[in-house]
Design a protein around this motif. Sequence first.
Motif, short mmCIF file in Angstrom:
data_model
loop_
_atom_site.label_atom_id
_atom_site.label_comp_id
_atom_site.label_asym_id
_atom_site.label_seq_id
_atom_site.Cartn_x
_atom_site.Cartn_y
_atom_site.Cartn_z
N THR A 1 -15.20 75.67 -31.41
CA THR A 1 -16.36 76.03 -32.22
C THR A 1 -17.56 76.09 -31.28
OG1 THR A 1 -17.08 73.79 -32.76
CG2 THR A 1 -15.36 74.74 -34.18
N ASP A 2 -18.73 76.31 -31.83
CA ASP A 2 -19.94 76.34 -31.00
C ASP A 2 -20.23 74.98 -30.37
OD1 ASP A 2 -20.33 78.99 -31.60
OD2 ASP A 2 -21.80 78.61 -33.19
N HIS A 3 -19.73 73.90 -30.97
CA HIS A 3 -20.09 72.56 -30.52
C HIS A 3 -18.93 71.68 -30.09
CE1 HIS A 3 -24.09 73.47 -31.90
NE2 HIS A 3 -23.58 73.84 -33.06
N LEU A 4 -17.69 72.15 -30.25
CA LEU A 4 -16.52 71.30 -30.02
C LEU A 4 -15.37 72.13 -29.48
CD1 LEU A 4 -15.05 68.50 -30.69
CD2 LEU A 4 -14.35 69.63 -32.79
N GLU A 5 -14.66 71.57 -28.50
CA GLU A 5 -13.42 72.16 -28.04
C GLU A 5 -12.38 71.05 -27.95
OE1 GLU A 5 -11.79 75.44 -24.84
OE2 GLU A 5 -13.78 74.58 -24.55
N LEU A 6 -11.20 71.31 -28.52
CA LEU A 6 -10.09 70.36 -28.53
C LEU A 6 -8.94 71.02 -27.80
CD1 LEU A 6 -9.22 67.61 -29.74
CD2 LEU A 6 -8.28 68.90 -31.65
N ILE A 7 -8.46 70.36 -26.73
CA ILE A 7 -7.45 70.96 -25.86
C ILE A 7 -6.27 70.01 -25.73
CG2 ILE A 7 -6.99 71.80 -23.52
CD1 ILE A 7 -10.09 72.16 -23.31
N ARG A 8 -5.06 70.55 -25.87
CA ARG A 8 -3.85 69.79 -25.55
C ARG A 8 -3.49 70.13 -24.12
NH1 ARG A 8 2.25 70.99 -26.60
NH2 ARG A 8 1.52 72.54 -25.18
N LEU A 9 -3.48 69.12 -23.26
CA LEU A 9 -3.15 69.30 -21.85
C LEU A 9 -1.75 68.79 -21.57
CD1 LEU A 9 -6.35 67.95 -20.03
CD2 LEU A 9 -5.72 70.33 -20.41
N VAL A 10 -0.98 69.56 -20.83
CA VAL A 10 0.30 69.10 -20.32
C VAL A 10 0.09 68.93 -18.82
CG1 VAL A 10 2.73 69.66 -19.97
CG2 VAL A 10 1.61 70.24 -22.12
N LEU A 11 0.31 67.72 -18.33
CA LEU A 11 0.01 67.38 -16.94
C LEU A 11 1.28 66.98 -16.20
CD1 LEU A 11 -3.05 65.16 -17.85
CD2 LEU A 11 -3.16 67.44 -16.83
N PRO A 12 1.89 67.91 -15.46
CA PRO A 12 3.05 67.54 -14.65
C PRO A 12 2.61 66.63 -13.50
CG PRO A 12 2.91 69.93 -14.96
CD PRO A 12 1.62 69.34 -15.43
N LYS A 13 3.47 65.71 -13.14
CA LYS A 13 3.16 64.74 -12.08
C LYS A 13 2.75 65.43 -10.78
CE LYS A 13 5.12 60.88 -9.54
NZ LYS A 13 6.28 60.00 -9.36
N GLU A 14 3.37 66.53 -10.45
CA GLU A 14 3.12 67.16 -9.16
C GLU A 14 1.95 68.15 -9.15
OE1 GLU A 14 5.96 69.25 -11.63
OE2 GLU A 14 6.15 67.27 -10.76
N LYS A 15 1.19 68.24 -10.24
CA LYS A 15 0.07 69.19 -10.30
C LYS A 15 -1.22 68.50 -10.73
CE LYS A 15 2.69 73.38 -11.06
NZ LYS A 15 2.78 74.62 -11.85
N PRO A 16 -1.89 67.78 -9.81
CA PRO A 16 -3.14 67.11 -10.19
C PRO A 16 -4.26 68.12 -10.45
CG PRO A 16 -2.76 66.93 -7.84
CD PRO A 16 -1.53 67.57 -8.42
N MET A 17 -5.22 67.71 -11.27
CA MET A 17 -6.40 68.51 -11.54
C MET A 17 -7.51 67.99 -10.61
SD MET A 17 -8.31 69.06 -15.21
CE MET A 17 -6.87 69.81 -15.98
N PRO A 18 -7.95 68.80 -9.63
CA PRO A 18 -8.93 68.31 -8.66
C PRO A 18 -10.28 67.98 -9.31
CG PRO A 18 -8.40 70.63 -8.27
CD PRO A 18 -7.56 70.17 -9.41
N GLU A 19 -11.11 67.28 -8.56
CA GLU A 19 -12.41 66.88 -9.09
C GLU A 19 -13.20 68.09 -9.58
OE1 GLU A 19 -16.22 65.16 -7.01
OE2 GLU A 19 -14.81 63.52 -7.48
N HIS A 20 -13.80 67.93 -10.75
CA HIS A 20 -14.63 68.95 -11.35
C HIS A 20 -15.56 68.26 -12.35
CE1 HIS A 20 -11.28 68.43 -14.13
NE2 HIS A 20 -12.04 68.92 -15.08
N ARG A 21 -16.44 69.02 -12.95
CA ARG A 21 -17.37 68.50 -13.95
C ARG A 21 -17.32 69.39 -15.18
NH1 ARG A 21 -22.25 66.11 -10.89
NH2 ARG A 21 -21.50 66.17 -8.76
#
Length: 130
Positions: free
Chosen positions: A32-52
């Motif tokens: 929506t304009d004010h909210l985002e809801l995300i389902r993340l699937v995080l495999p062990k071998e694929k880290p998400m690097p630092e971000h903001r």
Amino acid sequence: MALQHAVSGERIALQRDDTDIAHFTSIALIKTDHLELIRLVLPKEKPMPEHRLEGEMTLVCLEGEIAVDAHGRTTILQPNEMVYLAGGEPHAIRANQDAVALMTILLGQGRSGGAASEARAARPDSTGPA
């Protein structure tokens, strides 16, 4: 074809399907304009690097084990545990074991692109819909 987001009152299934861990999948469940809801699937071998992210966020571990690096420390999340991060807080996310999480982001007015776009931008190797 555009991704269908859930509408008010609609039931949302959070469980992953059997192929999700093989390929990083970020699915924006609600936007929506004010909210985002995300389902993340995080495999062990694929880290998400630092971000903001511009908006405040929560990350709830649904399955597996997740490490969140923020505020100069690592917070480990087990199923049914969560962490809150203020908007603009640099953070990295990785799975210590294959994991599924639910991320909620409060979006500011005038924001464009959405958090799923930022998550994909932070992960140049990611594929799949957002």
